[in-house]
Design a protein around this motif. Structure first.
Motif, mmCIF file in Angstrom:
data_model
loop_
_atom_site.group_PDB
_atom_site.id
_atom_site.type_symbol
_atom_site.label_atom_id
_atom_site.label_comp_id
_atom_site.label_asym_id
_atom_site.label_seq_id
_atom_site.Cartn_x
_atom_site.Cartn_y
_atom_site.Cartn_z
ATOM 1 N N ASN A 130 0.818 -1.211 0.000
ATOM 2 C CA ASN A 130 0.000 0.000 0.000
ATOM 3 C C ASN A 130 0.856 1.267 0.000
ATOM 4 O OD1 ASN A 130 -2.263 -1.612 0.134
ATOM 5 N ND2 ASN A 130 -2.598 -1.311 2.328
ATOM 6 N N ALA A 131 2.029 1.177 0.643
ATOM 7 C CA ALA A 131 2.885 2.362 0.795
ATOM 8 C C ALA A 131 3.851 2.554 -0.367
ATOM 9 C CB ALA A 131 3.680 2.240 2.094
ATOM 10 N N ALA A 132 3.882 1.627 -1.302
ATOM 11 C CA ALA A 132 4.933 1.641 -2.328
ATOM 12 C C ALA A 132 4.993 2.952 -3.090
ATOM 13 C CB ALA A 132 4.733 0.471 -3.291
ATOM 14 N N HIS A 133 3.838 3.477 -3.521
ATOM 15 C CA HIS A 133 3.889 4.691 -4.343
ATOM 16 C C HIS A 133 4.336 5.890 -3.526
ATOM 17 C CE1 HIS A 133 -0.061 5.505 -2.515
ATOM 18 N NE2 HIS A 133 0.116 6.761 -2.878
ATOM 19 N N VAL A 134 4.081 5.870 -2.212
ATOM 20 C CA VAL A 134 4.554 6.957 -1.346
ATOM 21 C C VAL A 134 6.074 6.919 -1.239
ATOM 22 C CG1 VAL A 134 4.484 7.889 1.011
ATOM 23 C CG2 VAL A 134 2.398 7.009 -0.051
ATOM 24 N N LEU A 135 6.625 5.729 -1.216
ATOM 25 C CA LEU A 135 8.071 5.592 -1.099
ATOM 26 C C LEU A 135 8.797 6.158 -2.317
ATOM 27 C CD1 LEU A 135 8.339 1.961 0.354
ATOM 28 C CD2 LEU A 135 8.172 4.136 1.590
ATOM 29 N N THR A 136 8.161 6.130 -3.449
ATOM 30 C CA THR A 136 8.791 6.678 -4.652
ATOM 31 C C THR A 136 8.883 8.192 -4.608
ATOM 32 O OG1 THR A 136 6.700 6.866 -5.876
ATOM 33 C CG2 THR A 136 7.871 4.761 -6.013
ATOM 34 N N GLU A 137 8.128 8.829 -3.716
ATOM 35 C CA GLU A 137 8.099 10.291 -3.642
ATOM 36 C C GLU A 137 8.936 10.847 -2.492
ATOM 37 O OE1 GLU A 137 3.957 11.005 -3.212
ATOM 38 O OE2 GLU A 137 3.443 10.281 -5.234
ATOM 39 N N LEU A 138 9.649 9.999 -1.780
ATOM 40 C CA LEU A 138 10.434 10.442 -0.630
ATOM 41 C C LEU A 138 11.569 11.364 -1.063
ATOM 42 C CD1 LEU A 138 10.737 7.076 1.347
ATOM 43 C CD2 LEU A 138 9.244 9.014 1.879
ATOM 44 N N THR A 139 11.856 12.344 -0.233
ATOM 45 C CA THR A 139 12.979 13.251 -0.495
ATOM 46 C C THR A 139 14.042 13.190 0.604
ATOM 47 O OG1 THR A 139 11.806 15.087 0.573
ATOM 48 C CG2 THR A 139 11.545 14.843 -1.822
ATOM 49 N N SER A 140 13.681 12.713 1.783
ATOM 50 C CA SER A 140 14.624 12.625 2.892
ATOM 51 C C SER A 140 15.686 11.568 2.622
ATOM 52 C CB SER A 140 13.872 12.278 4.186
ATOM 53 O OG SER A 140 14.756 11.763 5.171
ATOM 54 N N LEU A 141 16.954 11.928 2.797
ATOM 55 C CA LEU A 141 18.028 10.961 2.589
ATOM 56 C C LEU A 141 17.937 9.812 3.577
ATOM 57 C CD1 LEU A 141 21.185 13.162 1.835
ATOM 58 C CD2 LEU A 141 19.573 12.107 0.236
ATOM 59 N N ARG A 142 17.537 10.097 4.801
ATOM 60 C CA ARG A 142 17.426 9.027 5.780
ATOM 61 C C ARG A 142 16.272 8.089 5.436
ATOM 62 N NH1 ARG A 142 19.973 13.039 7.138
ATOM 63 N NH2 ARG A 142 21.713 13.048 8.640
ATOM 64 N N ALA A 143 15.200 8.640 4.937
ATOM 65 C CA ALA A 143 14.097 7.784 4.487
ATOM 66 C C ALA A 143 14.560 6.869 3.355
ATOM 67 C CB ALA A 143 12.923 8.641 4.036
ATOM 68 N N HIS A 144 15.333 7.419 2.418
ATOM 69 C CA HIS A 144 15.904 6.583 1.355
ATOM 70 C C HIS A 144 16.759 5.466 1.958
ATOM 71 C CE1 HIS A 144 14.423 8.964 -1.910
ATOM 72 N NE2 HIS A 144 15.158 10.024 -1.640
ATOM 73 N N ALA A 145 17.546 5.811 2.977
ATOM 74 C CA ALA A 145 18.421 4.826 3.604
ATOM 75 C C ALA A 145 17.615 3.707 4.256
ATOM 76 C CB ALA A 145 19.312 5.508 4.638
ATOM 77 N N TYR A 146 16.518 4.048 4.916
ATOM 78 C CA TYR A 146 15.688 3.026 5.553
ATOM 79 C C TYR A 146 15.065 2.093 4.517
ATOM 80 C CZ TYR A 146 16.046 6.048 9.684
ATOM 81 O OH TYR A 146 16.512 6.807 10.723
ATOM 82 N N VAL A 147 14.676 2.643 3.375
ATOM 83 C CA VAL A 147 14.094 1.814 2.313
ATOM 84 C C VAL A 147 15.130 0.823 1.792
ATOM 85 C CG1 VAL A 147 13.194 1.860 -0.044
ATOM 86 C CG2 VAL A 147 12.337 3.494 1.651
ATOM 87 N N ILE A 148 16.366 1.285 1.619
ATOM 88 C CA ILE A 148 17.436 0.397 1.155
ATOM 89 C C ILE A 148 17.673 -0.717 2.169
ATOM 90 C CG2 ILE A 148 19.898 0.266 0.611
ATOM 91 C CD1 ILE A 148 19.612 3.288 -0.273
ATOM 92 N N GLN A 149 17.716 -0.360 3.436
ATOM 93 C CA GLN A 149 17.912 -1.370 4.473
ATOM 94 C C GLN A 149 16.757 -2.368 4.501
ATOM 95 O OE1 GLN A 149 19.102 0.087 8.408
ATOM 96 N NE2 GLN A 149 19.915 1.938 7.469
ATOM 97 N N ALA A 150 15.541 -1.869 4.310
ATOM 98 C CA ALA A 150 14.368 -2.752 4.304
ATOM 99 C C ALA A 150 14.466 -3.765 3.173
ATOM 100 C CB ALA A 150 13.092 -1.920 4.173
#
Length: 370
Positions: A130-150
């Motif tokens: 459900n959250a996938a399309h929201v993740l494509t719009e992230l701008t925070s570098l730390r949020a990007h980092a958490y997605v990579i770790q996930a």
């Protein structure tokens, strides 16, 4: 013996009610007026999912169910997650911050990859999708980092049907690489013109990306940025994180205080991510320093963690300890202890590094997982 049977979770249990994990404490008593955050409940979910030893671990499963239920409630109809909820259980934000989206997905990945009931894993998959399309719009570098770790967690566990998240993680890596190239200067090997909070999640994500895609360029960025951070956060022989009272801007003086537990925890995790790939003593040393910060090996020689209750004080100030034991701080300590327990099983290519890893993780008997 599995860590769930010996890691003290007394304080986390005290801070948790039927809704979820309360954000702040006054000393070691829950401060109800602070309400709840998705960030903290995600961290608690990740911890308990990692600790769960299977279907027979009833108490831990109940903890996971509580925090996972919070995540389900936090998800908005459009897929993103609220972050702040009052004690009266009203959402106080409209969209939630970028970091909370990343924290949520990181925790859900832990559930999906874990030894948990099928329904728990199915719900985690549904919330992530459900959250996938929201993740494509992230701008925070730390949020990007958490997605990579996930994504790395799911990939290591051979979880099927994660192609969409891999594509999102690949774009997140590109964002981090671009940020590093744009910010880096001769004396500043970092992703941003200022070091702020949870800094180590950035090189940690690059280590994960380098491992998953077997990419030497990504590994080089991870190594150099980690070494820069390690140097910036070492004072003598102790870990001295970037203080949140002023941070550390390029060409400026580093703030020493207030030091936050999340810095030590994320540094410990990044050090182990580096060790997994490089088997180098520098990562062993970095882990030891970061973990030692909780146990009095810091600039104030102050014991930050309560090894009986599992609580952790909220920060280190020029005048000493912030005596409150909030959720984020406590989870930072507990996660670091989980990593310390797992680090004994790290395999290396040389006997010398393996021996060093075993010896340096033994700070003293009092700091072992109880």
């Amino acid at each position: 013996m599995h860590a769930s049977s010996c890691l003290p979770l007394n304080h986390i249990d005290r801070m948790t009610d039927s809704a979820g994990l309360i954000q702040h404490a006054i000393y070691d008593i829950p401060r109800r007026s602070s309400g709840y955050t998705t960030d903290d409940n995600a961290r608690a979910l990740r911890l308990c999912a990692r600790l769960c030893s299977g279907d027979t671990d009833d108490r831990m499963i109940e903890r996971v169910a509580c925090y996972l239920s919070f995540m389900e409630h936090a998800q908005r109809p459009t897929g993103g997650f609220h972050n702040f909820m009052s004690y009266q259980r009203d959402w106080l934000d409209t969209n939630g911050c970028g970091d909370s989206q990343g924290q949520a997905v990181l925790a859900l990945a832990e559930v999906r990859a874990g030894n948990l009931p099928q329904g728990f894993r199915d719900l985690s998959k549904e919330l992530m999708n459900n959250a996938a399309h929201v993740l494509t719009e992230l701008t925070s570098l730390r949020a990007h980092a958490y997605v990579i770790q996930a994504w790395a967690i799911l990939q290591r566990a051979s979880v099927p049907d994660i192609g969409e998240l891999e594509s999102i993680a690949r774009r997140a890596v590109d964002h981090l690489v671009h940020a590093w190239k744009s910010s880096r200067q001769q004396s500043w090997d970092w992703f941003e013109p200022q070091m702020t909070y949870a800094n180590a999640v950035l090189p940690h994500a690059m280590f994960d990306a380098a491992e998953m895609w077997d990419d030497e360029v990504l590994l080089s960025i991870a190594e150099s940025s980690f070494r820069f951070l390690d140097k910036a956060t070492t004072s003598g022989d102790v870990f001295c994180p970037i203080g949140n009272h002023g941070w550390y801007a390029r060409n400026a003086q580093k703030a020493i205080y207030d030091q936050q537990p999340v810095e030590a925890s994320t540094m410990a995790a990044a050090a182990l991510a580096g060790l997994d790939l490089q088997h180098d003593q520098e990562y062993v040393n970095a882990f030891q320093k970061a973990r030692g910060w909780f146990h009095g090996q810091n600039t104030q020689h102050s014991q930050m963690a309560n090894i009986e209750s599992g609580g952790c004080h909220d920060g280190l100030q020029p005048t000493g300890i912030n005596w409150n034991c909030g959720a984020e701080s406590t989870l930072a300590y507990l996660w670091t202890e989980v990593l310390a327990g797992e680090a004994h099983h790290v395999t290396t290519d040389t006997h010398s590094v393996a021996t060093a890893m075993k010896n340096t993780l033994k700070l003293h008997d009092a700091t072992s997982i109880r």
